[in-house]
Design a protein around this motif. Structure first.
Motif, PDB file in Angstrom:
ATOM      1  N   ARG A 275      -5.350  45.700  36.568  1.00 46.39           N
ATOM      2  CA  ARG A 275      -6.249  46.862  36.600  1.00 46.39           C
ATOM      3  C   ARG A 275      -5.537  48.124  36.115  1.00 46.39           C
ATOM      4  O   ARG A 275      -6.172  49.021  35.544  1.00 46.39           O
ATOM      5  CB  ARG A 275      -6.785  47.096  38.023  1.00 46.39           C
ATOM      6  CG  ARG A 275      -7.848  46.111  38.453  1.00 46.39           C
ATOM      7  CD  ARG A 275      -8.598  46.622  39.678  1.00 46.39           C
ATOM      8  NE  ARG A 275      -7.699  46.971  40.769  1.00 46.39           N
ATOM      9  CZ  ARG A 275      -7.366  46.144  41.747  1.00 46.39           C
ATOM     10  NH1 ARG A 275      -7.838  44.891  41.757  1.00 46.39           N
ATOM     11  NH2 ARG A 275      -6.559  46.526  42.718  1.00 46.39           N
ATOM     12  N   ASN A 276      -4.227  48.230  36.380  1.00 44.38           N
ATOM     13  CA  ASN A 276      -3.495  49.450  36.064  1.00 44.38           C
ATOM     14  C   ASN A 276      -2.601  49.313  34.827  1.00 44.38           C
ATOM     15  O   ASN A 276      -1.825  50.221  34.524  1.00 44.38           O
ATOM     16  CB  ASN A 276      -2.637  49.868  37.265  1.00 44.38           C
ATOM     17  CG  ASN A 276      -3.474  50.281  38.460  1.00 44.38           C
ATOM     18  OD1 ASN A 276      -3.890  51.427  38.581  1.00 44.38           O
ATOM     19  ND2 ASN A 276      -3.739  49.331  39.361  1.00 44.38           N
ATOM     20  N   GLY A 277      -2.730  48.185  34.124  1.00 39.72           N
ATOM     21  CA  GLY A 277      -1.959  47.999  32.908  1.00 39.72           C
ATOM     22  C   GLY A 277      -0.471  47.914  33.127  1.00 39.72           C
ATOM     23  O   GLY A 277       0.327  48.381  32.292  1.00 39.72           O
ATOM     24  N   ILE A 278      -0.058  47.315  34.230  1.00 39.58           N
ATOM     25  CA  ILE A 278       1.366  47.197  34.557  1.00 39.58           C
ATOM     26  C   ILE A 278       1.849  45.800  34.182  1.00 39.58           C
ATOM     27  O   ILE A 278       1.197  44.795  34.486  1.00 39.58           O
ATOM     28  CB  ILE A 278       1.606  47.462  36.063  1.00 39.58           C
ATOM     29  CG1 ILE A 278       1.140  48.865  36.446  1.00 39.58           C
ATOM     30  CG2 ILE A 278       3.081  47.272  36.410  1.00 39.58           C
ATOM     31  CD1 ILE A 278       1.204  49.143  37.933  1.00 39.58           C
ATOM     32  N   THR A 279       2.990  45.733  33.531  1.00 38.41           N
ATOM     33  CA  THR A 279       3.582  44.448  33.168  1.00 38.41           C
ATOM     34  C   THR A 279       4.395  43.907  34.337  1.00 38.41           C
ATOM     35  O   THR A 279       5.287  44.590  34.857  1.00 38.41           O
ATOM     36  CB  THR A 279       4.498  44.586  31.942  1.00 38.41           C
ATOM     37  OG1 THR A 279       3.732  45.118  30.849  1.00 38.41           O
ATOM     38  CG2 THR A 279       5.078  43.236  31.547  1.00 38.41           C
ATOM     39  N   VAL A 280       4.069  42.705  34.755  1.00 36.06           N
ATOM     40  CA  VAL A 280       4.786  42.091  35.874  1.00 36.06           C
ATOM     41  C   VAL A 280       6.073  41.465  35.362  1.00 36.06           C
ATOM     42  O   VAL A 280       6.041  40.606  34.470  1.00 36.06           O
ATOM     43  CB  VAL A 280       3.915  41.018  36.560  1.00 36.06           C
ATOM     44  CG1 VAL A 280       4.676  40.363  37.715  1.00 36.06           C
ATOM     45  CG2 VAL A 280       2.613  41.618  37.055  1.00 36.06           C
ATOM     46  N   PRO A 281       7.245  41.874  35.845  1.00 39.16           N
ATOM     47  CA  PRO A 281       8.516  41.280  35.391  1.00 39.16           C
ATOM     48  C   PRO A 281       8.635  39.819  35.800  1.00 39.16           C
ATOM     49  O   PRO A 281       7.866  39.327  36.637  1.00 39.16           O
ATOM     50  CB  PRO A 281       9.564  42.157  36.072  1.00 39.16           C
ATOM     51  CG  PRO A 281       8.877  42.765  37.246  1.00 39.16           C
ATOM     52  CD  PRO A 281       7.441  42.921  36.853  1.00 39.16           C
ATOM     53  N   GLU A 282       9.625  39.131  35.248  1.00 38.54           N
ATOM     54  CA  GLU A 282       9.800  37.700  35.522  1.00 38.54           C
ATOM     55  C   GLU A 282      10.054  37.425  36.999  1.00 38.54           C
ATOM     56  O   GLU A 282       9.571  36.445  37.556  1.00 38.54           O
ATOM     57  CB  GLU A 282      10.966  37.156  34.687  1.00 38.54           C
ATOM     58  CG  GLU A 282      10.702  37.162  33.184  1.00 38.54           C
ATOM     59  CD  GLU A 282      11.866  36.555  32.414  1.00 38.54           C
ATOM     60  OE1 GLU A 282      12.833  36.108  33.071  1.00 38.54           O
ATOM     61  OE2 GLU A 282      11.798  36.534  31.182  1.00 38.54           O
ATOM     62  N   GLY A 283      10.809  38.272  37.640  1.00 40.05           N
ATOM     63  CA  GLY A 283      11.102  38.071  39.055  1.00 40.05           C
ATOM     64  C   GLY A 283       9.973  38.468  39.991  1.00 40.05           C
ATOM     65  O   GLY A 283      10.082  38.304  41.208  1.00 40.05           O
TER      66      GLY A 283
END
Length: 443
Positions: A275-283
């Motif tokens: 919803r907020n356009g945040i990229t989730v890191p691998e961890g």
């Protein structure tokens, strides 16, 4: 023949002298810090229960997730327990709080899920929905408390009978409103009072609250010392006040740290990131819950009720009536009006608890508040409120609620059946009353 009275006393052994010195040191410590022995005992019992359940459950109890959930589960009972202190201090009892909680929860649920939308024509998500529903619940709680208090104080019907009748009446009214139907879902903003990822204030706000709370503790200690100097009362040693401040701040910041160590579930984090356009890191993305809103509400209620009991004329009247009703009336206290006000406060607190409990479930059910009256009474009594009247503390009742909920939560983790849970809770209540009786006889 030797006169035994003239013989010198037998010298104490080194072990006896060491024991006496240790007891003397403990006594000096308690006198300097002015700590309540019973309160320390309850905290010790709570810690023993926590450690014991943690070991028996294989390390599942003392985790951020479980402690966070435990705090939320304790909130509604703790709020009502603060009011039950006043009721019991005045030598009364309220067996109807669970049913009052249930009927008010149903009224608030019907108001926001059906009446305000279908009858009044408000759109789903309108900010007035949760405000009107909550206000209606608080007003209803006030009216129920006033009705029961009037019958007890002015018609002189025993509180046991009035509230026992209320237990049956309000539970029946809750069922009749919807014919046993569950009302759901509730307003999205209203649900925030129940906790959950959205019903928490986050890590940053939690640390701010913790720092402000520590500042408040320091201010209270300094102000209390200033007031004692002003009125020439005995002062606590500086080391004792410093120790109390450090321990209190450590407990506050430790609680904040635990709340911030419990992350949002992975699924909710992903939805939030999308919803907020945040990229989730691998961890993975760590988003802390922080302090839950119902916990903040319970703490606020505890502070207000402590102020009422310790800093207002009304609070002094309550304890005076509980200590000696006849003397209080001869002193000019309007005992009937004070009694009625106590039950009105109890009704308002039941409404707040109903809002938290129904918001947490996202539904108003007929089972809401069932047997909560027993947990509330047990919390107050375990917290040091005397059934004989005249003594009790708000903090003790809230700790009692935490202890009771810890037992229940721990037994669930251990897989103990519900009937056996009731046996344990009942036994704990009986033992607590017995210990209170023994303590008062010795004092």
């Amino acid at each position: 023949m030797t006169d035994t009275a003239s013989n010198p006393p037998v010298a104490h052994t080194a072990e006896d002298r060491a024991r006496e010195s240790e007891l003397s040191a403990i006594g000096r410590f308690l006198k300097a810090t002015e700590l309540d022995i019973r309160m320390l005992g309850m905290v010790g019992a709570l810690l023993v229960i926590w450690v014991g359940i943690h070991i028996l459950s294989g390390g599942l109890f003392l985790t951020p997730r479980n402690l966070w959930n435990l705090s939320v589960q304790t909130s509604s009972v703790a709020i009502m327990a603060t009011g039950m202190v006043l009721v019991i201090v005045m030598r009364n009892i309220d067996l109807s709080v669970g049913s009052v909680e249930g009927v008010i929860g149903m009224v608030m649920g019907v108001a926001q899920a059906e009446f305000l939308i279908r009858v009044m024509g408000l759109q789903v998500g309108n900010p007035w929905i949760w405000i009107i529903a909550l206000a209606a619940g608080v007003v209803l709680g006030l009216m129920i408390g006033a009705l029961q208090g009037f019958i007890i104080a002015y018609l002189e019907v025993p509180a046991f009978i009035v509230t026992l009748g209320g237990l049956l009446i309000w539970r029946g009214m809750a069922w009749l409103m919807t014919s046993g139907r569950t009302v759901a879902p509730l307003d999205a903003t209203f649900q925030l009072m129940g906790g959950g990822p959205r019903g928490s204030i986050g890590a940053t706000a939690s640390w701010i609250v913790g720092v402000l709370a520590c500042a408040a503790v320091a201010f209270m200690l300094l102000n209390g010392r200033s007031q004692r100097k002003r009125f020439k009362f005995p002062l606590r040693p500086v080391w004792a006040e410093s120790l109390l401040g450090v321990v209190a701040c450590a407990a506050i910041l430790g609680a904040v740290w635990i709340a911030n160590s419990y992350p949002w579930p992975i699924g909710i984090v992903r939805q939030y990131a999308q919803r907020n356009g945040i990229t989730v890191p691998e961890g993975g993305l760590f988003i802390a819950h922080g302090i839950a809103i119902p916990v903040l509400i319970a703490v606020a209620v505890g502070i207000v009720m402590t102020f009422i009991t310790r800093r207002t004329r009304f609070g002094r009247y309550v304890f005076a009536i509980g200590g000696n009703p006849e003397a209080a009336e001869l002193a000019g206290i309007n005992t009937r009006w004070v009694t009625m006000k106590v039950f009105m406060i109890m009704g308002i607190l039941a409404a707040i608890s109903a809002a938290i409990a129904s918001a947490r479930l996202n539904a108003s059910t007929n089972a809401l508040g069932t047997l909560d009256e027993l947990l509330v009474i047990a919390a107050a009594v375990i917290g040091g409120t005397s059934l004989a009247g005249g003594s009790g503390t708000v903090l003790g009742a809230m700790l009692g609620a935490l202890l009771m909920q810890s037992l229940q939560s721990g037994m669930v983790l251990l897989g103990i059946d519900s009937p056996l849970q009731s046996v344990v809770v009942g036994a704990v209540l009986v033992i607590a009353v017995w210990l209170d009786t023994v303590y008062r006889k010795r004092v």
